[in-house]
Scaffold this motif. Structure first.
Motif, PDB file in Angstrom:
ATOM      1  N   TRP A   1     -10.999   1.280  26.542  1.00  0.00           N
ATOM      2  CA  TRP A   1      -9.643   0.835  26.240  1.00  0.00           C
ATOM      3  C   TRP A   1      -9.185   1.386  24.886  1.00  0.00           C
ATOM      4  N   LYS A   2     -10.081   1.309  23.899  1.00  0.00           N
ATOM      5  CA  LYS A   2      -9.713   1.778  22.559  1.00  0.00           C
ATOM      6  C   LYS A   2      -9.451   3.278  22.526  1.00  0.00           C
TER       7      LYS A   2
ATOM      8  N   ILE B   1      -5.503  -7.118  30.409  1.00  0.00           N
ATOM      9  CA  ILE B   1      -5.837  -6.129  29.389  1.00  0.00           C
ATOM     10  C   ILE B   1      -4.613  -5.263  29.121  1.00  0.00           C
TER      11      ILE B   1
ATOM     12  N   THR C   1     -18.759  -5.230  29.043  1.00  0.00           N
ATOM     13  CA  THR C   1     -17.613  -5.539  28.192  1.00  0.00           C
ATOM     14  C   THR C   1     -17.523  -4.542  27.046  1.00  0.00           C
TER      15      THR C   1
ATOM     16  N   ILE D   1     -14.329  -2.134  26.351  1.00  0.00           N
ATOM     17  CA  ILE D   1     -13.591  -2.124  25.084  1.00  0.00           C
ATOM     18  C   ILE D   1     -13.483  -0.699  24.553  1.00  0.00           C
TER      19      ILE D   1
ATOM     20  N   TRP E   1     -13.362 -10.140  29.035  1.00  0.00           N
ATOM     21  CA  TRP E   1     -12.498  -9.548  28.009  1.00  0.00           C
ATOM     22  C   TRP E   1     -12.062 -10.601  26.995  1.00  0.00           C
ATOM     23  N   THR E   2     -11.573 -11.728  27.476  1.00  0.00           N
ATOM     24  CA  THR E   2     -11.099 -12.767  26.550  1.00  0.00           C
ATOM     25  C   THR E   2     -12.260 -13.459  25.839  1.00  0.00           C
TER      26      THR E   2
ATOM     27  N   GLN F   1     -10.791 -10.158  22.866  1.00  0.00           N
ATOM     28  CA  GLN F   1      -9.943  -8.971  22.932  1.00  0.00           C
ATOM     29  C   GLN F   1      -8.509  -9.390  23.273  1.00  0.00           C
TER      30      GLN F   1
END
Length: 180
Positions: free
Chosen positions: A59-60, A93, A52, A56, A167-168, A172
């Motif tokens: 993704w960022k 996402i 995870t 993240i 993710w959740t 996020q």
């Protein structure tokens, strides 16, 4: 009420982590073709399994294309006249492309063409760009889809086995999405 939601978030995190950290399946040599919601392997030959935290970060910094492969439930055939059908809302996402139904173990030529077209829409001909596949925790759909991408020659395939559940649980953001 705030303490309740915090406790719920902690419980969800524990459940998701336990779902993945607990029982795992051995990595098969071929695609999974049944019982798609079951413990998944901890590995995927030719791909990198990501946590995870790694997801993240990817993704960022926008360094990977995110591909959601959750199947979409079809409208049931033979619904009685007047029955209202509401499709399930998919929250995934942000920025992901949702390639529904491409994670089955056996896919027909139309689904394969849809899958390839979806990947090409985000990756072009760049088979070295990072592409991350996910679904939900303990879901073989993302494992199958990532394996297929590896077999098609993609060089930087990432697999996020905790999917939107992980993710959740990490609090996020999500967004409503529609299939490509």
């Amino acid at each position: 009420m705030r303490n309740c939601s915090c406790a719920l978030a902690v419980l969800l995190t524990v459940l998701v982590t336990t779902a993945f950290a607990g029982e795992t399946a051995p990595e098969p040599t071929d695609y999974r073709t049944e019982n798609y919601r079951a413990p998944v392997p901890a590995t995927l030959k030719g791909a990198k399994v990501v946590t995870t935290e790694e997801t993240i970060a990817l993704w960022k910094d926008k360094s990977a294309v995110f591909v959601d492969v959750l199947p979409r439930d079809p409208k049931p055939a033979n619904l009685p006249a007047g029955t209202i059908w509401r499709e399930k809302v998919r929250e995934d996402i942000p920025g992901s492309i949702w390639l529904a139904n491409v994670g089955y173990g056996i896919i027909n030529k139309e689904t394969e063409a849809y899958f390839r077209k979806g990947l090409k829409s985000r990756l072009g001909d760049d088979t070295k760009r990072k592409v991350l596949f996910y679904c939900m925790a303990n879901c073989w759909m993302s494992w199958n889809a990532a394996k297929r991408a590896v077999e098609w020659g993609y060089k930087s395939v990432l697999w996020y086995p905790l999917g939107t559940d992980g993710w959740t649980a990490a609090k996020q953001p999500t967004q409503k999405n529609e299939p490509f």
